[in-house]
Motif scaffolding. Sequence first.
Motif, short mmCIF file in Angstrom:
data_model
loop_
_atom_site.label_atom_id
_atom_site.label_comp_id
_atom_site.label_asym_id
_atom_site.label_seq_id
_atom_site.Cartn_x
_atom_site.Cartn_y
_atom_site.Cartn_z
N VAL B 396 -17.32 -24.79 -4.52
CA VAL B 396 -16.09 -24.33 -5.17
C VAL B 396 -16.26 -22.88 -5.61
O VAL B 396 -15.39 -22.03 -5.37
CB VAL B 396 -15.73 -25.24 -6.38
N ILE B 397 -17.42 -22.56 -6.21
CA ILE B 397 -17.63 -21.19 -6.70
C ILE B 397 -17.71 -20.22 -5.51
O ILE B 397 -17.05 -19.17 -5.51
CB ILE B 397 -18.90 -21.12 -7.57
N ALA B 398 -18.48 -20.58 -4.49
CA ALA B 398 -18.59 -19.70 -3.32
C ALA B 398 -17.24 -19.55 -2.64
O ALA B 398 -16.85 -18.47 -2.22
CB ALA B 398 -19.62 -20.25 -2.34
N GLY B 399 -16.50 -20.66 -2.56
CA GLY B 399 -15.19 -20.60 -1.92
C GLY B 399 -14.21 -19.76 -2.71
O GLY B 399 -13.44 -18.98 -2.14
N VAL B 400 -14.26 -19.88 -4.03
CA VAL B 400 -13.35 -19.12 -4.88
C VAL B 400 -13.77 -17.65 -4.91
O VAL B 400 -12.99 -16.78 -5.27
CB VAL B 400 -13.27 -19.77 -6.27
N ALA B 459 -3.26 -21.38 2.60
CA ALA B 459 -4.11 -22.53 2.95
C ALA B 459 -5.52 -22.35 2.40
O ALA B 459 -6.21 -23.32 2.10
CB ALA B 459 -4.15 -22.70 4.46
N GLY B 460 -5.93 -21.09 2.24
CA GLY B 460 -7.28 -20.80 1.75
C GLY B 460 -7.56 -21.37 0.37
O GLY B 460 -8.72 -21.63 0.02
N PHE B 461 -6.52 -21.60 -0.42
CA PHE B 461 -6.73 -22.14 -1.77
C PHE B 461 -7.35 -23.54 -1.73
O PHE B 461 -7.87 -24.01 -2.73
CB PHE B 461 -5.40 -22.19 -2.53
N ALA B 462 -7.29 -24.19 -0.56
CA ALA B 462 -7.88 -25.52 -0.43
C ALA B 462 -9.37 -25.52 -0.77
O ALA B 462 -9.93 -26.54 -1.15
CB ALA B 462 -7.67 -26.04 0.99
N VAL B 463 -9.99 -24.35 -0.66
CA VAL B 463 -11.43 -24.26 -0.84
C VAL B 463 -11.85 -24.62 -2.27
O VAL B 463 -13.00 -24.92 -2.55
CB VAL B 463 -11.93 -22.86 -0.42
N GLN B 464 -10.89 -24.60 -3.22
CA GLN B 464 -11.26 -24.89 -4.61
C GLN B 464 -11.14 -26.37 -4.96
O GLN B 464 -11.49 -26.76 -6.07
CB GLN B 464 -10.38 -24.06 -5.55
N GLN B 465 -10.65 -27.20 -4.03
CA GLN B 465 -10.46 -28.62 -4.36
C GLN B 465 -11.81 -29.33 -4.42
O GLN B 465 -12.53 -29.39 -3.44
CB GLN B 465 -9.56 -29.28 -3.31
N SER B 466 -12.14 -29.89 -5.59
CA SER B 466 -13.47 -30.50 -5.75
C SER B 466 -13.44 -32.01 -5.57
O SER B 466 -14.46 -32.63 -5.30
CB SER B 466 -14.04 -30.16 -7.14
N ILE B 467 -12.28 -32.62 -5.74
CA ILE B 467 -12.17 -34.09 -5.62
C ILE B 467 -11.43 -34.41 -4.33
O ILE B 467 -10.30 -33.96 -4.15
CB ILE B 467 -11.40 -34.68 -6.82
#
Lengths: 309, 515
Positions: B396-400, B459-467
Amino acid sequence: MHATIEVHGLRKRFGPTVALDGMSFTVSPGHVTGFVGPNGAGKSTTMRVILGLDAADEGTALVGGRPYRSLRTPLTHVGALLDAAALQPSRTARNHLLWLARSQGLPAGRVDEVLEQVGLRSAARRRAGGLSLGMRQRLGIAAALLGDPPVLMLDEPVNGLDPEGIVWIRGLLRSLAAQGRAVLVSSHLMSELEDTADRLVVVGRGRVVADTTVAELIAAASRDRVRLRTTARERATTVLSQAGATVAVADRDVITVSGLTAERVVAVLTTGAVPFSEVAADRATLEEAYMELTRNAVEFRAVDAEAGR
Amino acid sequence: MSAGTAPRRGDFARLLRAEWTKFRTVRGWVLGLAVAALVIVTLGLLSASGSHTSCGGPGDVCSAVPVGPGGEAVDDKFYFVHRSLTGDGGITARVSSMTGHIRKPDVTPGARNVVDGVVPWAKAGVIVKDGTRQGSAYAATMVTGGHGVRMQYDFTHDIAGLPGGVSNDSPRWLRLTRSGEELTGYESADGRHWTTVGTARLAGLPETVQIGLFVASPGDLTVRQADFGGSIQQVRFAEATAVFDQVALEGRTSGGAWERDDIGVTVSPDGSLHHPGGFAQSGDTYTVTGVGDIAPLGEGQRIESTLSGLPAGLLGVIVVAVMFVTAEYRRGLIRTSLLAGPRRGRVLAAKAAVIGTVTFVAAAAAAGITVAVGTRILRSNGNPVLPVSTLTELRVIAGVAALPAVAAVLAFALGALFRNSAAAVTVAVAVIVVPHVLATTSVLPIGAAQWLLRLTPAAGFAVQQSIPEYPHVLAHYAPSAGYYPLAPWAGLAVFCAYAAPALGLAVVRIRRRDA
């Protein structure tokens, strides 16, 4: 690496306008070469083609025998000043030179050397946006000198400099040429180059109209012209015309005669009993020689402009 | 004259160094990026501080959310009829009926509207579980309300068996055998011909486990369109009752009566049980009623809940990235850049690499601080935060951090194409930030919102989804609830699929045109 600029047969159009029409010349090392012509004659376009910024439709432009775009550290081959105002206003003078140095793998110490050389050491940490026109011009010259290049190309470098700066840059250009570098300096005013340039490339309408030395150019323009001072202007004009000369009025009691030698002019006037106080072979100024050369170009341009309306 | 001196560094490395020098020597750009990072941290921590959860009762302490063997938060609430099993063994049972009650929206105010029926993921079957503690390891074979026979284990795993429900006319036989750590589920329509549903390996399963019958029924989920866009979801009480017979145990099991546990049942403040399950035995027939679910939990705060400042931070990133190139066009400095680097594609690539890397570093610092501190603040305010693995947290951190970096490259490319700050910033915001805001603030129907998050750079915001989304758990998987239609890296890949061609186009343009 040869300190040369070789331009051969450059042609370029911008839409219907012909900017370069077979531009060819060579700039050799050890001289300051003046690149003169009226505004719009193609000086800046030629320089941009040499520097790989614009692409020519035809022809070649080589620096030191190579196309500019093939150079890996170009600023160590050619130093150029095109537009002294091309600066990020919030970046300091020193940092402007620093990024250029980094791009060529040059040490930061070189930045301080050129700042010293152009007299900007005290302004090194000032923002570029706060520099005067003359200081920006000096900064642009510092950028050109940064890579210690054998070829220098400066577009209108005198612009914005104060008299002291003008004297300084003339000395600088001559000393750079004396070190064996090829120096090409453009100007639309011949007077700016008169005391600096050894060689001249005169351009008009996208092509070279004269590639010569300053002395040759003046001699060529002065040929067969005689200045005559007389109080009887009209009678003098009549007798000289009858003798086959072309006469032009230069001043209230001065006329310029061409087509006859000075001796023949004296003989004709004496025979016709026309009084005169002075007869002299006319030596054209460089400015006049230049005007003569570029007149055609300017006239055609004016006609074009009218036709285009 | 130093012409001809061999350069000490590689071509591209020199350009990178020059562009980095350019970036760091303009105070406005450095400050702009720092402000963008601060916005992410500040907004995140402020919203975390403003979020409180209280559960009432003495001490106002919320009971801990059970955690499954995989580390995820789970629901573990069901009626359990069991014995202990030591060593290998198994259980077989026939399910001949599955019925239930669902409370529907009241038709007459004040009168409960309860109808007969079972929800699709109501579960009844045989189970082996590591004790009765909530969240402990298990494997189960079951019939469901609407998804046929399944084998599920350790909450997140689900294997489909044959479809179809149960009735007196068509009962199902279920079997679960244990051999060491390996459990195998079977089903049969006649009790003679068995089909394997699946196998599960439960690492660390102790010698003695609990084995028996279970029934659970998650609440009934309804989602309806709200008057002003968005949706309203409601979960209503549902319970299921299953009838088992022909129950047979194998192996060393405890004797005597079956033990009964209403696992995870809610205790009301007055001490009574809230919606208890039940068990009745009549001869060899067992009737079990259960409420609840055995499944991963998706409700609650997540680590990315702290990243609410991300869209605002992106605005700053976009402005700086656009300026990094348009400022050069505005002043004519681009020509100086191209004199220093006549290989134009490389100059543009070096600039993009510098703005992307600088943004990545700034955003990584911002995301790291925000997630670490924000999660701590949320928990100290009594909010249960759904736990995730360290690997997921790092992703999540790397993606964000990567999201703003890709946004910077796209905005930069737009700046190089338009050569105009206002136009480039407008387009970048319109394609990156606006679709995300539209999709997650429930102004759009869920379908439209999902398509926006599949097709646009957002679509890139998907990278923060943790669950993750679980197919075997019925929930409102909507962007507004933090569920993106694409997998995290797939979403980021879509975003990159915009940024990379935009940069390529900018390179083609700068190569072809006179500078």
